[in-house]
Design a protein around this motif. Structure first.
Motif, PDB file in Angstrom:
ATOM      1  N   THR A   6      -2.941  -4.903 -12.548  1.00  0.00           N
ATOM      2  CA  THR A   6      -1.605  -5.018 -11.995  1.00  0.00           C
ATOM      3  C   THR A   6      -1.177  -3.664 -11.456  1.00  0.00           C
ATOM      4  OG1 THR A   6       0.604  -5.948 -12.408  1.00  0.00           O
ATOM      5  CG2 THR A   6      -0.347  -4.544 -14.140  1.00  0.00           C
ATOM      6  N   ASP A   8       2.686  -1.421  -9.674  1.00  0.00           N
ATOM      7  CA  ASP A   8       4.099  -1.537  -9.305  1.00  0.00           C
ATOM      8  C   ASP A   8       4.320  -1.299  -7.812  1.00  0.00           C
ATOM      9  OD1 ASP A   8       3.964   1.217  -8.975  1.00  0.00           O
ATOM     10  OD2 ASP A   8       5.495   1.691 -10.462  1.00  0.00           O
ATOM     11  N   GLY A  10       2.948  -3.291  -5.523  1.00  0.00           N
ATOM     12  CA  GLY A  10       2.882  -4.582  -4.871  1.00  0.00           C
ATOM     13  C   GLY A  10       1.454  -5.036  -4.615  1.00  0.00           C
ATOM     14  N   PRO A  35       3.070  -7.600  -8.480  1.00  0.00           N
ATOM     15  CA  PRO A  35       4.336  -8.027  -7.868  1.00  0.00           C
ATOM     16  C   PRO A  35       4.171  -8.369  -6.390  1.00  0.00           C
ATOM     17  CG  PRO A  35       4.648  -6.054  -9.209  1.00  0.00           C
ATOM     18  CD  PRO A  35       3.173  -6.262  -9.088  1.00  0.00           C
ATOM     19  N   SER A  39       7.728  -2.559  -6.907  1.00  0.00           N
ATOM     20  CA  SER A  39       8.562  -2.541  -8.115  1.00  0.00           C
ATOM     21  C   SER A  39       8.553  -1.165  -8.755  1.00  0.00           C
ATOM     22  CB  SER A  39       8.063  -3.592  -9.118  1.00  0.00           C
ATOM     23  OG  SER A  39       8.184  -4.902  -8.603  1.00  0.00           O
ATOM     24  N   SER A  42      10.381   0.472 -12.186  1.00  0.00           N
ATOM     25  CA  SER A  42      10.843  -0.660 -12.996  1.00  0.00           C
ATOM     26  C   SER A  42      10.587  -0.464 -14.481  1.00  0.00           C
ATOM     27  CB  SER A  42      10.173  -1.950 -12.524  1.00  0.00           C
ATOM     28  OG  SER A  42       8.766  -1.855 -12.616  1.00  0.00           O
ATOM     29  N   ILE A  48      13.844 -10.774 -14.164  1.00  0.00           N
ATOM     30  CA  ILE A  48      13.222 -11.614 -13.143  1.00  0.00           C
ATOM     31  C   ILE A  48      14.291 -12.396 -12.384  1.00  0.00           C
ATOM     32  CG2 ILE A  48      10.991 -11.872 -14.288  1.00  0.00           C
ATOM     33  CD1 ILE A  48      12.006 -14.536 -15.410  1.00  0.00           C
ATOM     34  N   ASP A  74       6.525 -12.932  -8.335  1.00  0.00           N
ATOM     35  CA  ASP A  74       7.859 -12.411  -8.005  1.00  0.00           C
ATOM     36  C   ASP A  74       8.523 -11.883  -9.271  1.00  0.00           C
ATOM     37  OD1 ASP A  74      10.064 -11.723  -6.582  1.00  0.00           O
ATOM     38  OD2 ASP A  74      10.798 -13.762  -6.238  1.00  0.00           O
ATOM     39  N   ALA A  75       7.953 -10.786  -9.790  1.00  0.00           N
ATOM     40  CA  ALA A  75       8.421 -10.212 -11.053  1.00  0.00           C
ATOM     41  C   ALA A  75       7.866  -8.802 -11.180  1.00  0.00           C
ATOM     42  CB  ALA A  75       7.945 -11.065 -12.238  1.00  0.00           C
ATOM     43  N   PRO A  76       8.486  -7.972 -12.019  1.00  0.00           N
ATOM     44  CA  PRO A  76       7.970  -6.619 -12.229  1.00  0.00           C
ATOM     45  C   PRO A  76       6.689  -6.637 -13.058  1.00  0.00           C
ATOM     46  CG  PRO A  76       9.860  -7.013 -13.650  1.00  0.00           C
ATOM     47  CD  PRO A  76       9.743  -8.211 -12.747  1.00  0.00           C
ATOM     48  N   ILE A  80       4.699  -9.357 -15.812  1.00  0.00           N
ATOM     49  CA  ILE A  80       3.384  -9.923 -15.506  1.00  0.00           C
ATOM     50  C   ILE A  80       2.431  -9.714 -16.676  1.00  0.00           C
ATOM     51  CG2 ILE A  80       1.365  -9.640 -14.008  1.00  0.00           C
ATOM     52  CD1 ILE A  80       3.366  -8.991 -11.738  1.00  0.00           C
TER      53      ILE A  80
END
Length: 252
Positions: A6, A8, A10, A35, A39, A42, A48, A74-76, A80
């Motif tokens: 993951t 932040d 995007g 994301p 983000s 964050s 969310i 669609d979340a930080p 996730i």
């Protein structure tokens, strides 16, 4: 070992693709969930925007990762990671890898980083975790040496532990120009600081700029600026190791 990748920055950021490739090449079973949009800053937020009580998730594809499941969420990033540990993107991961972030995450300001927040969330839920950042200044025409950071991240995988999260910062240099890999303590501030520039009635104005003081030479900020890749072990939230608090009587 199953790894969640993951970030932040995007899902479209090059850093997350490079980190996923490095994890796959290291033999990990990889899933990417990042994301939908940037983000940054964050931290470990799980705030969310729901639609009909649900968080939107869309399948995506990343170049060079045709066999890897990829999701835009669609979340930080911390949300996730939390969702992944509950099986939202397939079998829960054993490892959380966050990054490769565009820009360094050093000093105590890592508290506010979505990249580091994702790694700490993983560690808080019993997962080995690594945050990876590349010290990109963001100037026009600047080349990004993603492969340098990805290679170092791969070399650190055997050292990961579910007892803490690792924070890796890498100079934006060719691999042969990096002076070495060092363990470092957090500087009292990061490479940049936020300052209040104006206070008015009902509002404040803040600006982000270069830190005005030199960090101690054995800290992550100083060693990164000197051309070293630096690693700091960070603990997730837990009780402080202090003497028993002398609490007042409830009846007083």
């Amino acid at each position: 070992m199953r790894a969640l990748i993951t970030n932040d920055d995007g899902i479209a950021a090059e850093g997350v693709r490079q980190l996923a490739i490095a994890a796959r090449n290291a033999g990990l079973d990889v899933v990417v969930a990042a994301p939908m949009s940037e983000s940054s800053g964050s931290s470990a937020s799980i705030a969310i925007m729901e639609r009909d009580g649900k968080v939107p998730v869309a399948p995506r594809e990343l170049d060079g990762l045709a066999e890897v499941p990829v999701f835009a969420v669609d979340a930080p990033p911390a949300f996730i990671v939390l969702s992944a540990t509950r099986g939202a993107f397939g079998p829960p991961p054993d490892v959380v890898l966050a990054g490769i972030n565009r820009g360094s995450n050093t000093g105590r300001s890592v508290l506010h980083s979505g990249t580091v927040g994702a790694a700490l969330t993983g560690a808080a839920h019993g997962r080995a975790a690594l945050a990876v950042s590349l010290d990109l200044a963001g100037g026009p025409g600047e080349r990004a040496y993603w492969e340098t950071a990805a290679r170092l991240a791969g070399r650190l995988l055997p050292l990961l532990s579910d007892q803490f999260a690792m924070n890796l910062n890498v100079p934006n240099l060719p691999r042969e120009q990096v002076r070495g890999l060092r363990e470092a303590r957090l500087a009292s501030f990061g490479a940049v600081q936020t300052r209040i520039t104006e206070e008015g009635v009902g509002e404040v104005e803040a600006a982000v700029g270069e830190a005005g003081e030199a960090p101690d030479p054995d800290t992550d900020t100083a060693l990164l600026a000197a051309g070293f890749a630096v690693v700091t072990a960070l603990t997730p939230p837990r009780e402080a190791d202090v003497a028993p608090l002398r609490l007042p009587s409830y009846q007083d």
